[in-house]
Design an enzyme around this catalytic site. Structure first.
Site, PDB file in Angstrom:
ATOM      1  N   TYR A 118       0.949  -1.093  -0.023  1.00 45.44           N
ATOM      2  CA  TYR A 118       0.151  -0.062   0.013  1.00 45.44           C
ATOM      3  C   TYR A 118       0.891   1.143  -0.078  1.00 45.44           C
ATOM      4  CZ  TYR A 118      -3.105   3.625   1.576  1.00 45.44           C
ATOM      5  OH  TYR A 118      -3.831   4.849   1.707  1.00 45.44           O
ATOM      6  N   GLU A 206      -3.599   7.636  -4.119  1.00 46.04           N
ATOM      7  CA  GLU A 206      -3.408   6.482  -3.349  1.00 46.04           C
ATOM      8  C   GLU A 206      -3.523   5.072  -4.308  1.00 46.04           C
ATOM      9  OE1 GLU A 206      -7.060   4.704  -1.681  1.00 46.04           O
ATOM     10  OE2 GLU A 206      -6.076   4.720   0.341  1.00 46.04           O
TER      11      GLU A 206
END
Ligand code: GDP
Ligand code: MN
Length: 396
Positions: A118, A206
């Site tokens: 992530y 993101e």
């Protein structure tokens, strides 16, 4: 303003970030064509069909599916295009899918282990700095990781005076447990991602998951981008990427009229001038036991026409059981606001919900007179608390 995954990936490619390749399609036939083209270009035989909506968690809601041949591409696209996709990040009704991204499958096994990370870049408003948030636990369960094992999520603050320094990119790549080719790939991935983020005036970029493929490439499999609306004036080609289908039609209409409107799920319509006063008004409505149906800032230069528009927009929401008008006449004059309300009332005709008005400041006396003479049935209040209690009593 939010972007679609495919738009975010195009931006990433422009800045040298490797991404999972894909082509968008609005019909099942176009999806099959996209898959054929992708197969030619990349040699892939498996595809992922990905719903393009402005919401995360699509995988969990059935909006991301693996297709092992062209027939499956067609069948899955038919299922997904037009569906009402419900994910942990949408409302209960979900979002209507109008297109899919047909992407190459990048999870094929090979010599080295596949890993999902992530990585996001965002603005830390408290610190006043951009920050890179990263974790080895990428993939669909990042929210659970954040909730149950927050120590697995790390932060790297970026000094605005220096920008991202090379050692910081290396530190992150190292912390993600990479070495060799994958390490080097990750360092440039992070640097290019950060350049993309700052260059497009984003407030969020993101990537989840960032994939380490079985041949040690680092690629973006997903992209979630929020642009800073205040930077859009200097990003005309990004402003053109806006997809109005993804936005609440009433909010779009309000924006065109110069109103700052956000729909909420309560039953008290609010008309306020100034964002701070609007927040305070929503708070006090809550404290008095009701809940706001919207946030609405008519702005400092509201004229009667704009107030009328605002009034109509509030009344369109059938959940609204009362309207609280809370105006402080500083730059905007109270009598103009009152005129707008009276005009709206006259042209709309019967208004079946009680209206509670609190007008203070410039020309408040004239405003009260205007309303009194109009025959409009309203409740007036001087103190904000008094107004909120009145709202609560009337809504009940
Ligand atoms: P999100 O659920 O909205 O965050 O959508 P993502 O783009 O992150 O996709 C959801 C999940 O689909 C990912 O976490 C992956 O596990 C899976 N996925 C995405 N691309 C591929 C692919 O090329 N092959 C396979 N097998 N799975 C994929
Ligand atoms: Mn994702």
């Amino acid at each position: 303003m939010n972007l679609h995954e495919y738009q975010g990936k195009e931006i990433l490619s422009r800045f040298g970030v490797k991404t999972q390749r894909g082509i968008v399609a609005e019909t099942p036939d176009a999806a099959v064509e996209a898959a054929k083209k992708l197969a030619e270009e990349t040699g892939t035989g498996w595809f992922v069909v990905k719903a393009q909506v402005h919401a995360g968690g699509r995988g969990k809601g059935g909006g991301v599916k693996l297709a092992k041949n062209l027939e499956e591409v067609k069948a899955l696209s038919s299922d997904i295009i037009g569906m009402q996709l419900i994910t942990p990040q949408t409302s209960a009704e979900g979002k209507k899918v109008s297109m899919v991204l047909i992407a190459e499958d990048v999870y094929s096994p090979g010599p080295s282990k596949i890993e999902e990370f992530y990585i996001s870049v965002l603005l830390d408003r408290q610190k006043g700095q951009n920050t890179i948030v990263y974790s080895t636990e990428g993939g669909m369960d990042i929210e659970e990781v954040a909730e149950h094992t927050p120590h697995l999520i790390h932060n790297e603050l970026i000094d605005p005076a220096t920008g991202l320094l090379p050692f910081q990119a290396r530190k992150i790549a190292f912390a993600l447990g990479l070495e060799g080719t994958a390490f080097k790939e990750m360092v440039s991935f992070i640097q290019n991602l950060y350049t993309a983020y700052t260059s497009i005036d984003a407030s969020l970029f993101e990537i989840n998951p960032v994939l380490k493929t079985s041949d040690d490439k680092i690629i973006a499999v997903d992209a979630k981008v929020a642009l800073d609306d205040n930077g859009l004036f200097r990003q005309p080609e990004l402003a053109a990427l806006r997809d109005l289908r993804e936005e609440d039609p009433t909010e779009v209409e309000a924006g065109e009229a110069g109103l700052n409107f956000v729909k909420l799920d309560g039953n008290v319509g609010c008309m306020v001038n100034g964002a701070g006063l609007a927040m305070a008004t929503m708070d006090i409505i809550k404290m008095a036991g009701s809940s706001p149906a919207n946030f609405l800032d008519v702005g400092g230069t509201a004229d009667a026409a704009r107030v009328e528009k605002a009034f109509r927009i509030i009344l369109r929401d059938s959940h609204v059981k009362a309207i609280l008008v809370n105006i402080f006449g500083g730059i905007v004059r109270c009598d103009r606001v009152a005129q707008g309300i009276v005009d709206a009332y006259r042209s709309i005709g019967e208004i079946n919900v009680p209206i509670i008005i609190r007008l203070q400041g410039t020309n408040a006396v004239e405003a009260k007179q205007l309303i009194d003479e109009s025959g409009l049935k309203v409740y007036s209040a001087i103190q904000l608390k008094e107004a909120a209690d009145l709202v609560q009593a009337l809504v009940k």
